[in-house]
Scaffold this motif. Structure first.
Motif, mmCIF file in Angstrom:
data_model
loop_
_atom_site.group_PDB
_atom_site.id
_atom_site.type_symbol
_atom_site.label_atom_id
_atom_site.label_comp_id
_atom_site.label_asym_id
_atom_site.label_seq_id
_atom_site.Cartn_x
_atom_site.Cartn_y
_atom_site.Cartn_z
ATOM 1 N N THR A 43 0.853 -1.362 0.163
ATOM 2 C CA THR A 43 -0.217 0.015 0.033
ATOM 3 C C THR A 43 0.997 1.171 0.081
ATOM 4 N N ALA A 52 -7.649 3.261 1.271
ATOM 5 C CA ALA A 52 -6.532 2.328 1.606
ATOM 6 C C ALA A 52 -6.982 0.859 2.125
ATOM 7 N N TYR A 96 -8.087 -0.965 -0.628
ATOM 8 C CA TYR A 96 -6.829 -1.455 -1.519
ATOM 9 C C TYR A 96 -6.444 -2.775 -0.849
ATOM 10 N N ILE A 97 -6.360 -2.844 0.554
ATOM 11 C CA ILE A 97 -6.150 -3.968 1.410
ATOM 12 C C ILE A 97 -6.910 -4.972 1.328
#
Length: 391
Positions: free
Chosen positions: A144, A192, A195-196
């Motif tokens: 990330t 974020a 995305y994770i």
């Protein structure tokens, strides 16, 4: 359901699937008792549906694994077959590996419904699923580009895991954002988290199984074959399902053999023809052909010759011997129990095979009284009918 079965074969497939549950439950009381004379002493000519009792095992070789189980209960093999059945039902007869893995982990893992023996493939698969997920988390956090504190990273992982465990692809973003919004309203942190979640999703592997070539590789197959019978995808789907719990080439080869056997019988082929088709996929065709020789059923002798343990190179010849020589469902299940060893595991091929040929309530089929003895029988048979008829 994806199966190409004609409607007139579906009652036979329902009988076959019921035959697995009945055969497993019938065998549980003497499961993993390896001494055939002791089995005959304890169970006589009708050894089915004995209550699990450690006293049967005293003074002879065996392993009493089912303390606390009652007459009519199934083994861990039946429990695992129930898991894949539930997954197939939830996905309209399609094999969804991720869904199957999630259900397997939820059922057999901490806090799950299963109470009983955990075999090596199950134990290792649960460990592997945890390791695969942890590796995916580490990959997500290490790649990330968001400026996150260690605390934010921990919280985001906690937020996204409930969703990455049951959703995939485009399903993830919206619920993950909503979950994170309860704690972090900043768009950058929410993105974020998405995305994770998506990175974890991309790195969860379908091959989660143990390097193991035992009977759990094939015992789950009857409902899967029912869904893909006649399909060009049958062997591919068989391999995918097997690798969830048994990531082993020999296990896959034996599973393809078992799948071809069941497919032939589900389609109405004679047992001899189905055995021939299955042998072409086998890891050791010579032993399968040897097991079919002779003019009488002697399962104990087959166990002496080929072995009684959970390993597929031992179990499959014994299965082929019984299917080649038994004249009824009852005779086959009793012979399987009298052989000893992993009778519950073998029952998941023998039971469906014989029931597919002989049906239910006929002179040579599953006795109605045996059907009634299976724990939660109404639910089990309802699910079988729903799977086959697609309702």
């Amino acid at each position: 359901m994806n199966s190409l079965l004609p409607n007139d074969r579906k009652p036979g497939v329902i009988a076959a699937l019921a035959g697995g549950w009945v055969g497993d439950a019938a065998s549980l009381g003497l499961h993993w008792l390896y001494d055939s004379p002791r089995i005959l002493e304890v169970g006589g000519e009708s050894p089915e549906f004995l209550p699990p009792d450690g006293d049967y095992f005293k003074g002879v070789f065996g392993y009493f694994a089912h303390e606390g189980k009652q007459v009519g209960d199934v083994s861990h093999y039946g429990a695992a077959t129930g898991v894949i059945t539930d997954s197939l039902l939830a996905n309209e007869g399609r094999l969804d590996i991720r869904d199957y893995q999630r259900r397997f982990r939820a059922y057999f893992g901490p806090g799950g419904q299963w109470q009983g023996y955990i075999d090596n493939p199950t134990r290792v698969t649960l460990n592997n699923l945890n390791t695969i997920e942890q590796n995916a988390i580490e990959q997500a956090l290490s790649t990330t580009t968001a400026d996150l504190t260690d605390q934010q990273k921990r919280i985001l992982v906690q937020k996204v895991l409930p969703y990455s465990r049951r959703l995939s692809g485009k399903q993830l973003a919206d619920p993950v954002r909503r979950a994170i919004d309860l704690t972090y309203q900043e768009t950058a942190v929410q993105e974020a988290g998405v995305y994770i979640a998506e990175t974890i999703d991309q790195h969860l592997l379908p091959e989660s199984g143990a390097n193991d070539m035992q009977l759990p590789a094939v015992s789950k197959l009857p409902p899967l074959v029912a869904c893909y019978c006649g399909s060009d995808d049958l062997l591919k789907k068989t391999e995918g399902a097997v690798q969830v719990t048994n990531h082993n080439d020999e296990a896959v080869a034996w599973a393809k053999c078992a799948a071809r056997l069941l497919e032939g019988l589900y389609q109405g082929k004679p047992i001899s023809d189905a055995l021939d088709s299955a042998t072409a996929e086998a890891e050791d065709p010579d032993n399968l052909n040897k097991a079919r020789c002779g003019d009488r059923l002697d399962a104990a002798a087959a166990g002496d010759t080929f072995g009684r343990t959970c390993y597929l190179h031992e179990a499959m010849p014994v299965i082929f011997h019984i299917l080649s020589h038994a004249n009824s469902y009852t005779e086959a299940i009793r012979a399987n129990i009298h052989c000893g060893g992993d009778s519950c595991g073998r029952a998941w091929i023998i039971g469906p095979a014989m029931a597919s040929v002989h049906g239910v309530g006929t002179e040579h089929g599953i006795p109605l009284s045996w059907l009634a003895r299976v724990t939660d029988a109404a639910t089990v048979y309802r699910d079988i009918e729903s799977l086959v008829y697609g309702s």
